[in-house]
Design an enzyme around this catalytic site. Structure first.
Site, short mmCIF file in Angstrom:
data_model
loop_
_atom_site.label_atom_id
_atom_site.label_comp_id
_atom_site.label_asym_id
_atom_site.label_seq_id
_atom_site.Cartn_x
_atom_site.Cartn_y
_atom_site.Cartn_z
N LEU A 25 -15.11 122.65 26.56
CA LEU A 25 -15.90 122.22 25.75
C LEU A 25 -16.53 120.77 26.54
O LEU A 25 -17.43 120.33 26.31
CB LEU A 25 -15.70 121.73 24.41
CG LEU A 25 -15.66 123.03 23.48
CD1 LEU A 25 -15.35 122.46 22.06
CD2 LEU A 25 -16.29 124.17 23.89
N LYS A 75 -1.69 119.88 34.66
CA LYS A 75 -1.26 118.47 34.03
C LYS A 75 -0.17 117.78 34.45
O LYS A 75 0.12 116.26 34.52
CB LYS A 75 -1.32 118.62 32.61
CG LYS A 75 -2.69 118.86 31.93
CD LYS A 75 -2.50 118.89 30.28
CE LYS A 75 -3.55 119.08 29.49
NZ LYS A 75 -3.57 118.93 28.14
N ASP A 111 -4.55 112.18 25.31
CA ASP A 111 -4.35 113.08 24.03
C ASP A 111 -3.77 112.16 23.12
O ASP A 111 -3.88 112.39 21.64
CB ASP A 111 -3.39 114.13 24.40
CG ASP A 111 -4.41 115.23 25.21
OD1 ASP A 111 -5.52 115.36 24.85
OD2 ASP A 111 -3.71 116.21 25.71
N ALA A 136 6.60 122.31 20.29
CA ALA A 136 7.23 121.60 21.16
C ALA A 136 6.85 121.36 22.63
O ALA A 136 7.32 121.31 23.40
CB ALA A 136 8.80 121.73 21.03
N ARG A 160 9.54 127.25 17.37
CA ARG A 160 9.91 128.51 17.37
C ARG A 160 11.21 128.74 18.37
O ARG A 160 12.30 129.50 17.82
CB ARG A 160 8.87 129.64 18.07
CG ARG A 160 9.23 131.09 18.20
CD ARG A 160 7.91 132.03 18.63
NE ARG A 160 7.58 131.53 19.91
CZ ARG A 160 6.67 132.04 20.56
NH1 ARG A 160 5.92 133.00 20.07
NH2 ARG A 160 6.29 131.58 21.99
N THR A 161 11.11 128.06 19.78
CA THR A 161 12.38 128.21 20.24
C THR A 161 12.86 126.62 20.26
O THR A 161 12.40 125.42 20.62
CB THR A 161 11.79 128.13 21.87
OG1 THR A 161 10.74 129.33 21.95
CG2 THR A 161 13.01 128.23 22.85
N LEU A 233 -4.20 120.45 15.49
CA LEU A 233 -4.91 120.23 16.53
C LEU A 233 -5.78 121.21 17.04
O LEU A 233 -6.68 121.07 17.94
CB LEU A 233 -3.83 119.97 17.75
CG LEU A 233 -2.84 119.03 17.64
CD1 LEU A 233 -2.10 118.52 18.88
CD2 LEU A 233 -3.42 117.67 17.01
N GLY A 256 -9.13 119.64 14.22
CA GLY A 256 -8.84 119.24 15.75
C GLY A 256 -10.04 118.75 16.38
O GLY A 256 -9.77 118.35 17.42
P1 ATR Z 1 0.35 123.16 24.69
O1 ATR Z 1 0.08 122.32 25.96
O2 ATR Z 1 -1.33 123.43 24.17
O3 ATR Z 1 0.97 122.33 23.52
P2 ATR Z 1 2.26 124.95 25.11
O4 ATR Z 1 2.87 123.91 26.04
O5 ATR Z 1 2.00 126.48 25.82
O6 ATR Z 1 0.64 124.74 25.10
O7 ATR Z 1 2.96 125.06 24.04
C1 ATR Z 1 2.48 125.97 22.87
C2 ATR Z 1 3.27 125.71 21.71
O8 ATR Z 1 2.80 126.81 20.72
C3 ATR Z 1 4.82 125.99 21.77
O9 ATR Z 1 5.39 125.08 20.76
C4 ATR Z 1 5.01 127.39 21.42
O10 ATR Z 1 6.35 127.77 20.83
P3 ATR Z 1 7.51 128.12 21.98
O11 ATR Z 1 8.03 126.81 22.54
O12 ATR Z 1 8.71 128.83 21.21
O13 ATR Z 1 6.93 128.89 22.97
C5 ATR Z 1 4.18 127.54 20.13
N1 ATR Z 1 3.70 128.99 20.05
C6 ATR Z 1 2.79 129.81 20.83
N2 ATR Z 1 2.56 130.82 20.12
C7 ATR Z 1 3.55 130.78 18.95
C8 ATR Z 1 3.84 131.65 17.95
N3 ATR Z 1 2.99 132.89 17.79
N4 ATR Z 1 4.53 131.40 16.96
C9 ATR Z 1 5.20 130.23 17.06
N5 ATR Z 1 5.10 129.09 17.83
C10 ATR Z 1 4.16 129.47 18.83
#
Ligand code: ATR
Length: 292
Positions: A25, A75, A111, A136, A160-161, A233, A256
């Site tokens: 955008l 980035k 950001d 994270a 999640r992780t 966000l 967001g």
């Molecule tokens: P960004 O730069 O937008 O933060 P990113 O670095 O790819 O993008 O991070 C995506 C975030 O969304 C991560 O925290 C990811 O969790 P993981 O570290 O476990 O991958 C989270 N995320 C993406 N899809 C998800 C899902 N289906 N359920 C839970 N968390 C998710």
């Protein structure tokens, strides 16, 4: 949304490097702002293959660009080619804005300030708050850095992780040794346990973002307390399921769009030296989101 931009030999150029860049955008948002203020600037999306980042930055210098935004996946990659990094860029490990000044490449992460300004605009002062950050990744890093800078009481990062959350917390704890940061795996049980012990929950995950619009990082069977502010966000859609759940619970919400506009405004001000027309930028984003 209509606006007139005249591009001439005098026009200062800024861009967006990423791969891909067509869904951003930012061109609409910045070009509307330039037109509004009569700035002789133009913003162009520039698709740059990952292996050509260094050449792209040299090219921008050669072509007399004033700066560029940087998006996924560049980035981090751009950082080694920059002459200076802001504190936010250094501590978040990511640059989303470059200003080219006197042949020097200055890197910023807007950001973090964009997030704080969007909270302030929504009347939310994070100082002294207990915060849960969901996710994270890169966006979480900017949010955790910004909140640590603004004196929150405590932060819990749920992801999640879990190892990725641990890594983020370790990293930023080093920079902010006085802050109280903890982490947990993002599970229903963890959310149920923290829900009553926080003042603000920020979703930085991509869960709920188009095309995944039916999903929420907050399970439907975990109650959302009405006294907690819920911030997402994600801006596409503006009203995510996460925010719908919070609204239904009677809790205050922050979408967001504010962060998108404010991170852009900070870049705009670096490049042009002028105050950004926030309302025009917001409207430009809204009309692009509406498909206009
Ligand atoms: P960004 O730069 O937008 O933060 P990113 O670095 O790819 O993008 O991070 C995506 C975030 O969304 C991560 O925290 C990811 O969790 P993981 O570290 O476990 O991958 C989270 N995320 C993406 N899809 C998800 C899902 N289906 N359920 C839970 N968390 C998710």
């Amino acid at each position: 949304m209509e606006f007139n931009l005249t591009i001439a030999g005098t026009t200062s150029l800024v861009g967006l490097i990423g791969w891909p860049v067509e869904h951003s955008l930012s061109p609409q948002m910045h070009n509307a702002a330039f037109a509004e203020l009569g700035c002789d600037f133009a913003y162009v999306p520039l698709p740059v293959r990952p292996e050509l980042v260094e050449q792209a930055l040299k090219g921008l210098m050669a072509l007399n660009f004033v700066g560029t935004n940087v998006t996924v996946p560049h980035k981090q990659a751009v950082m080694r080619y920059l002459d200076e990094l802001s504190e936010a860029a250094r501590l978040t490990g990511a640059v989303n804005t470059i200003h080219i000044q006197n042949g020097h490449l200055l890197g910023y992460n807007t950001d973090a300030i964009g997030f704080l300004n969007s909270l302030e605009e929504a009347g939310c002062d994070p100082q002294g708050m207990r915060v849960a950050v969901l996710g994270a990744g890169g966006a979480a890093r900017a949010v955790v850095y910004a909140l640590a800078r603004s004196g929150v009481d405590s932060m819990m990062v749920l992801n999640r992780t879990a190892e990725r959350a641990a890594f983020l917390v370790d990293d930023l704890n080093e920079a902010f040794p006085d802050s109280t940061m903890t982490f947990k795996a993002l599970t229903s049980q963890a959310l149920a346990a923290v829900a009553d012990q926080v003042d603000l929950v920020v979703n930085t995950t991509s869960v709920g973002m188009y095309p995944d619009v039916e999903s929420s990082p907050w399970p439907a069977d975990v109650p959302m307390p009405a006294q907690v502010t819920f911030c997402d966000l994600v801006y596409n859609p503006l009203e995510t399921v996460f925010l719908t759940q919070a609204r239904a619970a009677g809790a205050p919400t922050i979408d967001g769009l504010g962060m998108l506009v404010h991170q852009g405004a900070f870049a705009f001000e670096k490049w042009t030296g002028q105050a950004a027309p926030l309302e025009v930028m917001r409207q430009a984003c809204l009309s692009k989101l509406a498909g206009a």
